[in-house]
Write an enzyme that holds these catalytic residues in place. Structure first.
Site, mmCIF file in Angstrom:
data_model
loop_
_atom_site.group_PDB
_atom_site.id
_atom_site.type_symbol
_atom_site.label_atom_id
_atom_site.label_comp_id
_atom_site.label_asym_id
_atom_site.label_seq_id
_atom_site.Cartn_x
_atom_site.Cartn_y
_atom_site.Cartn_z
ATOM 1 N N GLY A 31 0.799 -1.221 0.000
ATOM 2 C CA GLY A 31 0.000 0.000 0.000
ATOM 3 C C GLY A 31 0.828 1.267 0.000
ATOM 4 O O GLY A 31 2.020 1.253 -0.278
ATOM 5 N N GLU A 35 3.551 5.973 -8.187
ATOM 6 C CA GLU A 35 3.597 5.682 -9.632
ATOM 7 C C GLU A 35 4.264 4.344 -9.942
ATOM 8 O O GLU A 35 3.946 3.697 -10.937
ATOM 9 C CB GLU A 35 4.362 6.789 -10.374
ATOM 10 N N HIS A 37 4.075 1.531 -8.190
ATOM 11 C CA HIS A 37 3.069 0.467 -8.058
ATOM 12 C C HIS A 37 2.094 0.511 -9.229
ATOM 13 O O HIS A 37 1.684 -0.526 -9.745
ATOM 14 C CB HIS A 37 2.253 0.662 -6.771
ATOM 15 N N GLN A 61 7.721 -9.630 7.646
ATOM 16 C CA GLN A 61 8.944 -9.263 6.926
ATOM 17 C C GLN A 61 9.667 -8.078 7.549
ATOM 18 O O GLN A 61 10.647 -7.590 7.002
ATOM 19 C CB GLN A 61 8.640 -9.022 5.445
ATOM 20 N N GLN A 153 14.526 -9.402 -3.952
ATOM 21 C CA GLN A 153 13.194 -9.957 -3.726
ATOM 22 C C GLN A 153 12.683 -10.635 -4.995
ATOM 23 O O GLN A 153 12.130 -11.739 -4.955
ATOM 24 C CB GLN A 153 12.239 -8.834 -3.301
ATOM 25 N N SER A 185 9.486 5.029 -3.858
ATOM 26 C CA SER A 185 9.346 4.131 -2.708
ATOM 27 C C SER A 185 8.366 4.759 -1.729
ATOM 28 O O SER A 185 8.365 5.986 -1.554
ATOM 29 C CB SER A 185 10.708 3.965 -2.020
ATOM 30 N N SER A 186 7.565 3.925 -1.106
ATOM 31 C CA SER A 186 6.643 4.452 -0.082
ATOM 32 C C SER A 186 7.451 5.070 1.054
ATOM 33 O O SER A 186 6.985 5.971 1.743
ATOM 34 C CB SER A 186 5.768 3.327 0.462
HETATM 35 O O1 PAF Z 1 7.650 -5.406 -2.204
HETATM 36 C C1 PAF Z 1 6.758 -5.340 -1.326
HETATM 37 O O2 PAF Z 1 6.032 -4.347 -1.208
HETATM 38 C C2 PAF Z 1 6.569 -6.513 -0.373
HETATM 39 O O3 PAF Z 1 7.771 -7.089 -0.025
HETATM 40 C C3 PAF Z 1 5.574 -7.575 -0.908
HETATM 41 C C4 PAF Z 1 6.104 -8.238 -2.166
HETATM 42 C C5 PAF Z 1 4.230 -6.921 -1.189
HETATM 43 C C6 PAF Z 1 5.369 -8.675 0.139
HETATM 44 O O4 PAF Z 1 4.829 -8.152 1.300
#
Ligand code: PAF
Length: 285
Positions: A31, A35, A37, A61, A153, A185-186
């Site tokens: 969330g 841009e 996302h 995480q 990731q 980045s958020s």
């Molecule tokens: O990249 C992220 O925002 C997070 O690591 C993800 C892939 C949504 C998993 O929580």
């Protein structure tokens, strides 16, 4: 756009789309959308008939002392953006349903998660792979799109999918940057005006390394020395890591002779920022 909070409702919807032969695309997010996302959702729209964006700030995480408690959230704004974009479903599960009190199953990708962010955030990738595996089981996507900003990731999730024979195509999307070059980045929201300027050094150091490689530099230490100098010049930034790695195995490299990942993480104010690029020596395959 439909907002689904219940896991069983999401699973039932996904099952019925699959029965009809409808292709499902998933963009997992935490969330506070930007841009970057939205570009992932746009890509998913090209690759699938139904686009699901999940919004879930995944507690497993985040390590102790990290920013889980203060991670920025604005569900109303996010839903507005996704509606505007023509996303079909926002899947926003409740933490209590994702992690029931007796929850005890985790997915671990071993070698790929040892270096880089894995070294400074122990347990982080176990949280990521576990929640992504859950999201894949719930949303049942044919394709899922991830940003290349989180390069480690992306390769880790690709490895999980291959190793566990998950029937999902994992697609990477290039980093989306602000006009001044800062990777979106958020967490950029943690930066004040001065820190925001300091943060530009991450992209600047990547560009500088690209120029060095284009000019013929192949020595790892020489490139990393310039990167570190560029990042630290002027203060206000603490390097977590800056490393050159094989982009497939994330293993160490002795020279930049083929495409090589330059990845970095740095603390600026309260934000831990990451960035990366692929250094490609001219004429390399
Ligand atoms: O990249 C992220 O925002 C997070 O690591 C993800 C892939 C949504 C998993 O929580």
């Amino acid at each position: 756009m439909r907002v689904i909070e219940s896991i069983s409702e999401m699973q039932q919807a996904a099952e019925s789309w699959r029965r009809e032969g409808t292709r499902i695309g998933l963009v997992p997010t935490m969330g506070y959308l930007h841009e970057g996302h939205l570009a992932l959702a746009k890509k998913a729209r090209e690759l699938a008939d139904i686009v699901v964006v999940s919004i879930f700030v995944n507690p497993t995480q985040f390590g102790p002392g990290e920013d889980f408690e203060r991670y920025p959230q604005d569900m109303e704004r996010d839903i507005g953006l996704l509606t505007e974009m023509g996303v079909d479903i926002t899947f926003a599960p409740r933490a209590s349903e994702m992690y029931t009190p007796d929850y005890q199953t985790y997915v671990e990708v071993r070698q790929l998660t040892q270096p880089l962010c894995g070294a400074s955030r122990p347990g982080h990738f176990i949280g990521v792979t576990s929640v992504v595996a859950k999201l894949f089981n719930i949303v049942k996507p044919h394709v899922s799109v991830f940003g290349e900003k989180d390069f480690q990731q992306l390769v880790t999730i690709q490895r999980m999918v291959d190793d566990l024979n998950m029937d999902v195509e994992v697609v990477g999307h290039p980093i989306v940057r602000e006009p001044d070059g800062l990777a979106m980045s958020s967490r950029n929201t943690y930066l004040n005006k001065q820190e925001r300027q300091t943060a530009l050094r991450l992209n600047r150091s990547l560009q500088q390394a690209e120029q060095q490689v284009a000019a013929g530099e192949r020595r790892v230490e020489a490139i990393l020395e310039s990167v570190r100098n560029c990042l630290e010049e002027g203060g206000g930034l603490r390097i977590d890591y800056a490393e050159l790695r094989n982009p497939v195995t994330l293993g160490e490299v002795s020279r930049v002779e083929g495409p090589t990942l330059l990845a970095m993480a740095a603390y600026v104010g309260k934000a831990r920022l990451i960035d990366n690029c692929l250094l490609i020596p001219p004429g390399s395959p």
